[in-house]
Design an enzyme around this catalytic site. Structure first.
Site, PDB file in Angstrom:
ATOM      1  N   SER A  78       0.797  -1.239   0.000  1.00 49.84           N
ATOM      2  CA  SER A  78       0.000   0.000   0.000  1.00 49.84           C
ATOM      3  C   SER A  78       0.825   1.282   0.000  1.00 49.84           C
ATOM      4  CB  SER A  78      -0.930   0.018   1.204  1.00 49.84           C
ATOM      5  OG  SER A  78      -2.085  -0.693   0.885  1.00 49.84           O
ATOM      6  N   LYS A  81       0.560   3.402  -2.917  1.00 52.28           N
ATOM      7  CA  LYS A  81      -0.589   4.313  -3.073  1.00 52.28           C
ATOM      8  C   LYS A  81      -0.131   5.768  -2.962  1.00 52.28           C
ATOM      9  CE  LYS A  81      -4.157   1.126  -1.366  1.00 52.28           C
ATOM     10  NZ  LYS A  81      -3.871  -0.105  -0.698  1.00 52.28           N
ATOM     11  N   TYR A 202      -2.557  -1.593 -10.672  1.00 53.55           N
ATOM     12  CA  TYR A 202      -2.534  -1.382  -9.215  1.00 53.55           C
ATOM     13  C   TYR A 202      -1.722  -2.483  -8.524  1.00 53.55           C
ATOM     14  CZ  TYR A 202      -4.258  -1.970  -4.439  1.00 53.55           C
ATOM     15  OH  TYR A 202      -4.320  -2.162  -3.082  1.00 53.55           O
ATOM     16  N   TYR A 254      -4.921   3.447   7.772  1.00 55.76           N
ATOM     17  CA  TYR A 254      -6.286   2.931   7.640  1.00 55.76           C
ATOM     18  C   TYR A 254      -7.129   3.285   8.856  1.00 55.76           C
ATOM     19  CZ  TYR A 254      -3.281   0.190   4.651  1.00 55.76           C
ATOM     20  OH  TYR A 254      -2.326  -0.181   3.769  1.00 55.76           O
ATOM     21  N   VAL A 272       1.082  -3.849   3.699  1.00 48.15           N
ATOM     22  CA  VAL A 272       1.043  -5.183   4.308  1.00 48.15           C
ATOM     23  C   VAL A 272       2.315  -5.994   4.064  1.00 48.15           C
ATOM     24  CG1 VAL A 272      -1.473  -5.459   4.498  1.00 48.15           C
ATOM     25  CG2 VAL A 272      -0.327  -6.141   2.383  1.00 48.15           C
TER      26      VAL A 272
HETATM   27  N1  GLN Z   1      -1.772  -5.259  -2.404  1.00 52.13           N
HETATM   28  C1  GLN Z   1      -2.470  -5.147  -1.170  1.00 52.13           C
HETATM   29  C2  GLN Z   1      -3.979  -5.202  -1.428  1.00 52.13           C
HETATM   30  O1  GLN Z   1      -4.424  -4.642  -2.378  1.00 52.13           O
HETATM   31  C3  GLN Z   1      -2.107  -3.880  -0.487  1.00 52.13           C
HETATM   32  C4  GLN Z   1      -2.854  -3.679   0.813  1.00 52.13           C
HETATM   33  C5  GLN Z   1      -2.027  -3.070   1.906  1.00 52.13           C
HETATM   34  O2  GLN Z   1      -0.810  -2.964   1.851  1.00 52.13           O
HETATM   35  N2  GLN Z   1      -2.706  -2.707   2.971  1.00 52.13           N
HETATM   36  O3  GLN Z   1      -4.718  -5.809  -0.695  1.00 52.13           O
END
Ligand code: GLN
Length: 333
Positions: A78, A81, A202, A254, A272
């Site tokens: 993430s 992002k 993505y 989050y 993650v």
């Molecule tokens: N690739 C992961 C997903 O889309 C990224 C989520 C994350 O790092 N929280 O679920």
């Protein structure tokens, strides 16, 4: 006992003191790796050794401090992002981007879908999966994945950033939830590009291999409002960086963002894969790697480490123990 003047109150600790503080925090935080779990919903991530912890701090004055597994490669997940948001803001501008995504915390898990369908017509923010998929939809026909790797290498000052094909394939096999979100976004007119291509774009960005040191470099550029202090080169506009840092503070962890802001008080984005991109504004860029996660998907030991560092290096935006000390001794009044 401190004896600071008002000016000195803002100066960071010297190298030796900083090293001691980071080392102590690191040793203490290591004990907590066993409290978390590596992500297993992406099977490839389940293979990572949870007992790792690394940190790299680049202070804006040029000092670099590293401990532990700071040069181990892991997937950005993430944290990508933040990168996509930077690129979207630079290419399309704020007005266009925020037509498709909001700027408010969601209070929901990173991969939540229910709220998106029931209560809003656009994702709450660009740092949760729905928002990042919306951003990916805006970018996929305008920049190639290779442009994005090149951008990642530049902003992280790391030519060794590569694409982790295993992690990508592994996630593509298990990404029904992200696929559902992406099709829902298409039904709402938020994703106008090809949905499968958007999903691939993505997911590929999530699978870029970085280190804590690469993240520290990225964070350092954000900490200095988009400019490399050493070379004077501008990487991002001030307005992009302002938006990104604000969203990292309010939405970067989050549905754990509020608690984290109280605990640590530094704009941070988690992934993650165990990474934390942490921007101590005008002071330092920090990258952390600690793959054992809490139930919100944030690094357990990484947060412990940043909590200590934030307090003892005086990086918390909302709390400064030395300032408290000055006020208590009435030196400022
Ligand atoms: N690739 C992961 C997903 O889309 C990224 C989520 C994350 O790092 N929280 O679920």
């Amino acid at each position: 006992m401190h004896d600071y003047s008002l000016e000195q109150a803002y100066i960071m600790k010297d190298r030796k003191e900083t090293l001691d503080i980071v080392e102590r925090a690191y040793e203490e935080a290591r004990k907590h790796t066993c409290e978390g779990h590596v992500a297993t919903y992406i099977p490839e991530l389940g293979k990572v050794n949870p007992d790792q912890l690394g940190i790299c701090i680049y202070r804006l004055d040029g000092e670099k401090i590293c401990f532990g597994d700071y040069n181990v490669r892991f997937t950005m997940q993430s944290i990508s992002k933040v990168m996509s948001l930077c690129v979207a803001l630079e290419i399309l501008g704020m007005e266009e981007v925020f037509k498709y995504v909001g700027a408010e915390p969601s209070g929901e898990a990173f991969n939540s879908i229910a709220e998106l369908d029931l209560n809003s017509n656009k994702p709450y923010n660009p740092l949760i999966n729905s928002g990042a998929l919306a951003i990916a939809g805006l970018l996929v026909d305008k920049v190639s994945f290779y442009d994005m790797i090149a951008f990642a290498r530049r902003i992280c000052v790391d030519d060794d950033i590569t694409f982790n094909e295993e992690a990508y394939e592994s996630e593509m096999k298990t990404c029904s939830r992200n696929r559902a979100i992406a099709y829902l976004l298409e039904s709402k007119g938020i994703i106008q590009a090809d949905v499968e291509e958007t999903l691939k774009f993505y997911t590929k960005l999530c699978a870029l291999n970085v280190t804590a040191e690469s993240l520290a470099n990225f964070a350092k550029i954000l900490a200095s409002d988009g400019v490399c202090i050493k070379t004077g080169k501008r990487y991002l506009s001030g307005s992009t960086v302002r938006i990104v840092k604000t969203l990292m503070l309010t939405c970067g962890m989050y549905d754990g963002s509020g608690t984290y802001a109280i605990q640590v008080g530094i704009p941070t984005k988690s992934g993650v894969g165990g990474g934390l991109l942490c921007v101590s504004d005008k002071r330092a860029g920090i990258g952390v790697f600690g793959p054992a996660l809490d139930d919100k998907g944030n690094s357990v030991a990484g947060i412990k480490l940043l909590e200590q560092i934030s307090e003892h290096l005086r990086l918390n935006l909302f709390f400064d123990p030395d300032w408290d000390d000055l006020i208590n001794k009435e030196k400022l009044i």
